[in-house]
Design an enzyme around this catalytic site. Structure first.
Site, PDB file in Angstrom:
ATOM      1  N   ASP A  67      37.140  31.546  36.220  1.00  0.00           N
ATOM      2  CA  ASP A  67      36.426  32.523  37.057  1.00  0.00           C
ATOM      3  C   ASP A  67      35.348  31.895  37.803  1.00  0.00           C
ATOM      4  O   ASP A  67      35.090  30.893  37.611  1.00  0.00           O
ATOM      5  CB  ASP A  67      35.999  33.853  36.470  1.00  0.00           C
ATOM      6  CG  ASP A  67      35.323  33.316  34.927  1.00  0.00           C
ATOM      7  OD1 ASP A  67      34.688  32.197  35.095  1.00  0.00           O
ATOM      8  OD2 ASP A  67      35.200  34.211  34.155  1.00  0.00           O
ATOM      9  N   ASN A 136      31.147  42.924  26.451  1.00  0.00           N
ATOM     10  CA  ASN A 136      31.622  44.028  26.722  1.00  0.00           C
ATOM     11  C   ASN A 136      33.035  43.853  26.404  1.00  0.00           C
ATOM     12  O   ASN A 136      33.986  44.759  26.983  1.00  0.00           O
ATOM     13  CB  ASN A 136      31.628  44.542  28.114  1.00  0.00           C
ATOM     14  CG  ASN A 136      32.110  43.574  29.180  1.00  0.00           C
ATOM     15  OD1 ASN A 136      32.463  42.468  28.960  1.00  0.00           O
ATOM     16  ND2 ASN A 136      31.917  44.254  30.550  1.00  0.00           N
ATOM     17  N   HIS A 138      34.996  41.453  27.884  1.00  0.00           N
ATOM     18  CA  HIS A 138      35.826  40.777  28.892  1.00  0.00           C
ATOM     19  C   HIS A 138      36.199  39.482  28.559  1.00  0.00           C
ATOM     20  O   HIS A 138      35.551  38.561  27.700  1.00  0.00           O
ATOM     21  CB  HIS A 138      34.996  40.857  30.196  1.00  0.00           C
ATOM     22  CG  HIS A 138      33.773  39.975  30.355  1.00  0.00           C
ATOM     23  ND1 HIS A 138      32.780  40.155  31.348  1.00  0.00           N
ATOM     24  CD2 HIS A 138      33.539  38.570  29.629  1.00  0.00           C
ATOM     25  CE1 HIS A 138      31.863  39.044  31.369  1.00  0.00           C
ATOM     26  NE2 HIS A 138      32.358  38.135  30.289  1.00  0.00           N
ATOM     27  N   GLU A 143      36.945  42.734  33.508  1.00  0.00           N
ATOM     28  CA  GLU A 143      36.020  43.824  33.099  1.00  0.00           C
ATOM     29  C   GLU A 143      36.821  45.140  32.712  1.00  0.00           C
ATOM     30  O   GLU A 143      38.117  45.095  32.841  1.00  0.00           O
ATOM     31  CB  GLU A 143      35.021  44.180  34.189  1.00  0.00           C
ATOM     32  CG  GLU A 143      34.242  43.058  34.796  1.00  0.00           C
ATOM     33  CD  GLU A 143      33.140  42.572  33.857  1.00  0.00           C
ATOM     34  OE1 GLU A 143      33.470  42.558  32.543  1.00  0.00           O
ATOM     35  OE2 GLU A 143      32.154  42.106  34.508  1.00  0.00           O
TER      36      GLU A 143
END
Ligand code: GLP
Length: 263
Positions: A67, A136, A138, A143
């Site tokens: 990413d 979270n 990811h 996401e």
């Protein structure tokens, strides 16, 4: 999933680096999928050391990063391109032309995302994908609510992710981008082999979700339960809330592959 619980983060880091080193030695022209984040800094330091001490050769490898932030230029201190150059690429014998990081500044981001997928296909796909875990859940920047079939694309960052990563942006939330380019969950699942490294108490809850929780697009990492060759390396602090701990211990003692890793 195969799960290894190391006594501490340092040993988990060294084991992860060793798995990568073995993979490179077995297939010198392997395509590596690479991750960023604080956890990975020590993995890259160990790989740099393996290059210097044991002649680990990166010259035939290709790399594909997961990413990159949108709107952050490659040369900026905050870009994942700079992170990779600093922690690994400039310190081992890999040509920068063999390293791929999504371009967060492209004018036609959708077209560049398609190109990224094509480059992955052209090199025969990722042989070993290294993954960290966001708090979270990811993987990459997939996401919550990312489709398990998603491909490389532009995403909107979860406020929790922006908060978690503000340290890279002078600790100023206003400076953290709202968007990123990320390989999709589906892109990640195409890797022939995956190794996840998650350490420290802050990852305990999401690690338990990833390993034991039901599959849900709300926690992208749960998709890894569907991968046929996924190794999870963790430490006591992150493994603290796993409810099947005794079975994991049993596997670690009796599974031949895990025994080989731990010997
Ligand atoms: C960023 C990256 C993720 C990585 C995560 C973990 O959000 N996009 O790929 O898994 O950081 O970060 P850390 O290792 O700092 O906890």
């Amino acid at each position: 999933m195969k799960i290894v619980i190391c006594p501490d983060g340092e040993q988990a880091t060294l084991l992860t680096a060793r798995v990568m080193e073995d993979a490179i030695r077995q297939q010198p022209d392997i395509a590596l999928g690479l991750a960023t984040g604080r956890t990975m800094e020590k993995v890259y330091a160990a790989l740099v050391q393996a290059h210097h001490d044991r002649g680990l050769d990166f010259s035939h490898c290709q790399t594909f990063n997961l990413d990159e932030y949108v709107g952050i230029s490659a040369s900026s201190a905050q870009s994942y391109r700079t992170y990779m150059n600093t922690h690994l690429f400039s310190r081992v014998n890999i040509a920068l032309s063999a390293t791929h990081v999504p371009d967060g500044m492209a004018t036609d981001l959708a077209a560049r995302c398609l190109d990224y997928e094509k480059s992955l296909l052209a090199c025969g796909g990722v042989g070993l994908q290294l993954l960290g875990l966001g708090e979270n859940g990811h993987i990459g920047f997939n996401e919550p609510f990312s489709a398990f079939t998603s491909r490389t694309r532009v995403v909107t960052l979860d406020p929790a992710t922006r908060e978690q990563n503000r340290g890279m942006f002078d600790d100023n939330l206003d400076h953290v981008p709202y968007h990123a380019v990320t390989m999709g969950v589906g892109t990640i699942l195409d890797a022939r082999r995956i190794v996840v490294l998650a350490t420290g108490a802050a990852k305990a809850s999401v690690l338990a979700d990833m390993i034991e929780g039901p599959l849900t697009a709300s926690i992208s990492a749960t998709a890894l339960q569907m991968h046929a060759n996924c190794l999870v390396i963790t430490d006591e602090a992150a493994a603290a809330t796993l409810s099947r701990r005794s079975f994991i211990n049993h596997l670690m003692q009796h599974d031949a592959e895990l025994q080989g890793l731990l010997s």
